[in-house]
Enzyme design. Structure first.
Site, PDB file in Angstrom:
ATOM      1  N   CYS A   9       0.878  -1.169   0.000  1.00 43.06           N
ATOM      2  CA  CYS A   9       0.000   0.000   0.000  1.00 43.06           C
ATOM      3  C   CYS A   9       0.920   1.225   0.000  1.00 43.06           C
ATOM      4  O   CYS A   9       2.099   1.112  -0.321  1.00 43.06           O
ATOM      5  CB  CYS A   9      -0.977  -0.019   1.175  1.00 43.06           C
ATOM      6  SG  CYS A   9      -0.240   0.140   2.817  1.00 43.06           S
ATOM      7  N   ASN A  12       2.548   1.510   4.258  1.00 47.53           N
ATOM      8  CA  ASN A  12       2.843   0.244   4.937  1.00 47.53           C
ATOM      9  C   ASN A  12       2.569   0.308   6.442  1.00 47.53           C
ATOM     10  O   ASN A  12       3.279  -0.283   7.241  1.00 47.53           O
ATOM     11  CB  ASN A  12       4.281  -0.192   4.656  1.00 47.53           C
ATOM     12  CG  ASN A  12       4.606  -1.613   5.094  1.00 47.53           C
ATOM     13  OD1 ASN A  12       5.719  -1.882   5.521  1.00 47.53           O
ATOM     14  ND2 ASN A  12       3.663  -2.530   4.990  1.00 47.53           N
ATOM     15  N   CYS A  14      -1.140   0.464   7.383  1.00 43.33           N
ATOM     16  CA  CYS A  14      -2.565   0.113   7.554  1.00 43.33           C
ATOM     17  C   CYS A  14      -2.921  -1.148   6.770  1.00 43.33           C
ATOM     18  O   CYS A  14      -2.936  -2.242   7.310  1.00 43.33           O
ATOM     19  CB  CYS A  14      -3.473   1.256   7.089  1.00 43.33           C
ATOM     20  SG  CYS A  14      -3.410   2.745   8.088  1.00 43.33           S
ATOM     21  N   ARG A  15      -3.193  -0.962   5.494  1.00 44.55           N
ATOM     22  CA  ARG A  15      -3.730  -2.054   4.689  1.00 44.55           C
ATOM     23  C   ARG A  15      -2.744  -3.188   4.454  1.00 44.55           C
ATOM     24  O   ARG A  15      -3.077  -4.356   4.648  1.00 44.55           O
ATOM     25  CB  ARG A  15      -4.228  -1.520   3.340  1.00 44.55           C
ATOM     26  CG  ARG A  15      -5.407  -0.588   3.478  1.00 44.55           C
ATOM     27  CD  ARG A  15      -5.744   0.072   2.169  1.00 44.55           C
ATOM     28  NE  ARG A  15      -4.693   1.027   1.803  1.00 44.55           N
ATOM     29  CZ  ARG A  15      -4.631   1.666   0.649  1.00 44.55           C
ATOM     30  NH1 ARG A  15      -5.531   1.438  -0.282  1.00 44.55           N
ATOM     31  NH2 ARG A  15      -3.669   2.531   0.401  1.00 44.55           N
ATOM     32  N   SER A  16      -1.531  -2.863   4.028  1.00 46.24           N
ATOM     33  CA  SER A  16      -0.603  -3.951   3.688  1.00 46.24           C
ATOM     34  C   SER A  16      -0.167  -4.771   4.900  1.00 46.24           C
ATOM     35  O   SER A  16      -0.087  -6.000   4.787  1.00 46.24           O
ATOM     36  CB  SER A  16       0.591  -3.443   2.865  1.00 46.24           C
ATOM     37  OG  SER A  16       1.300  -2.431   3.534  1.00 46.24           O
ATOM     38  N   ASP A 124      -8.625   2.808   1.697  1.00 45.09           N
ATOM     39  CA  ASP A 124      -7.635   3.228   2.690  1.00 45.09           C
ATOM     40  C   ASP A 124      -8.367   3.756   3.928  1.00 45.09           C
ATOM     41  O   ASP A 124      -9.052   4.772   3.856  1.00 45.09           O
ATOM     42  CB  ASP A 124      -6.754   4.318   2.100  1.00 45.09           C
ATOM     43  CG  ASP A 124      -5.579   4.680   2.989  1.00 45.09           C
ATOM     44  OD1 ASP A 124      -5.547   4.260   4.163  1.00 45.09           O
ATOM     45  OD2 ASP A 124      -4.682   5.391   2.498  1.00 45.09           O
TER      46      ASP A 124
END
Length: 155
Positions: A9, A12, A14-16, A124
């Site tokens: 993402c 690096n 939150c999402r990933s 996000d």
């Protein structure tokens, strides 16, 4: 063959890292030997732990990601991983733009692995409230299950 997956993402945090956690847990539950990591296309948060809200949602699902640390994608990642999986279209475009000529990794979107969700992105949650992290967790978990299915089928 799915053998090594890097989730990407922007920062690096939150999402990933949530996708990394979800796939690590899914692979462990199935006894799959996968290399799993995460990174960002930007280096703003290098060395920092995931967002506290990301840590909280992972912990609610029994996974401690407090020890994860943000890093930026490197040229070597394009040879080290069999798949580099972006969480959204902007990061996918950035990955394609920075991929070295000798890249061997397949580059795509996480939700391309999920039936009926090809081309969709994982929203996000960074600028939203805690509920956004629950939505992100649901998306990355669905993606992790589908990647694990593909790894089992190819392994």
């Amino acid at each position: 063959m799915v053998s090594a997956v890097l989730f990407v993402c922007l920062g690096n945090i939150c999402r990933s890292p949530l996708a990394e956690a979800a796939l690590r847990a899914e692979a462990a539950a199935r006894g799959l030997d996968l290399l799993v990591d995460s990174a960002g296309t930007a280096g703003w948060h290098h060395g920092k732990a995931p967002d506290p809200r990301a840590q909280a949602v992972a912990l609610r699902h029994g996974i401690d990601i407090s020890g994860y640390r943000a890093r930026q994608v490197t040229a070597a990642d394009f040879r080290r991983f069999s798949h580099i999986v972006a969480l959204d279209a902007d990061n996918l475009a950035d990955l394609r733009g920075i991929a070295p000529a000798d890249a061997t990794a397949r580059i795509g979107l996480l939700l391309d692995f999920v039936a009926g969700r090809a081309g969709q992105t994982v929203a996000d949650p960074y600028y939203g409230d805690d509920a956004g992290f629950d939505v992100t967790w649901a998306d990355v978990t669905a993606g992790a299950r589908s990647i694990a299915d593909a790894a089992q089928a190819s392994g």
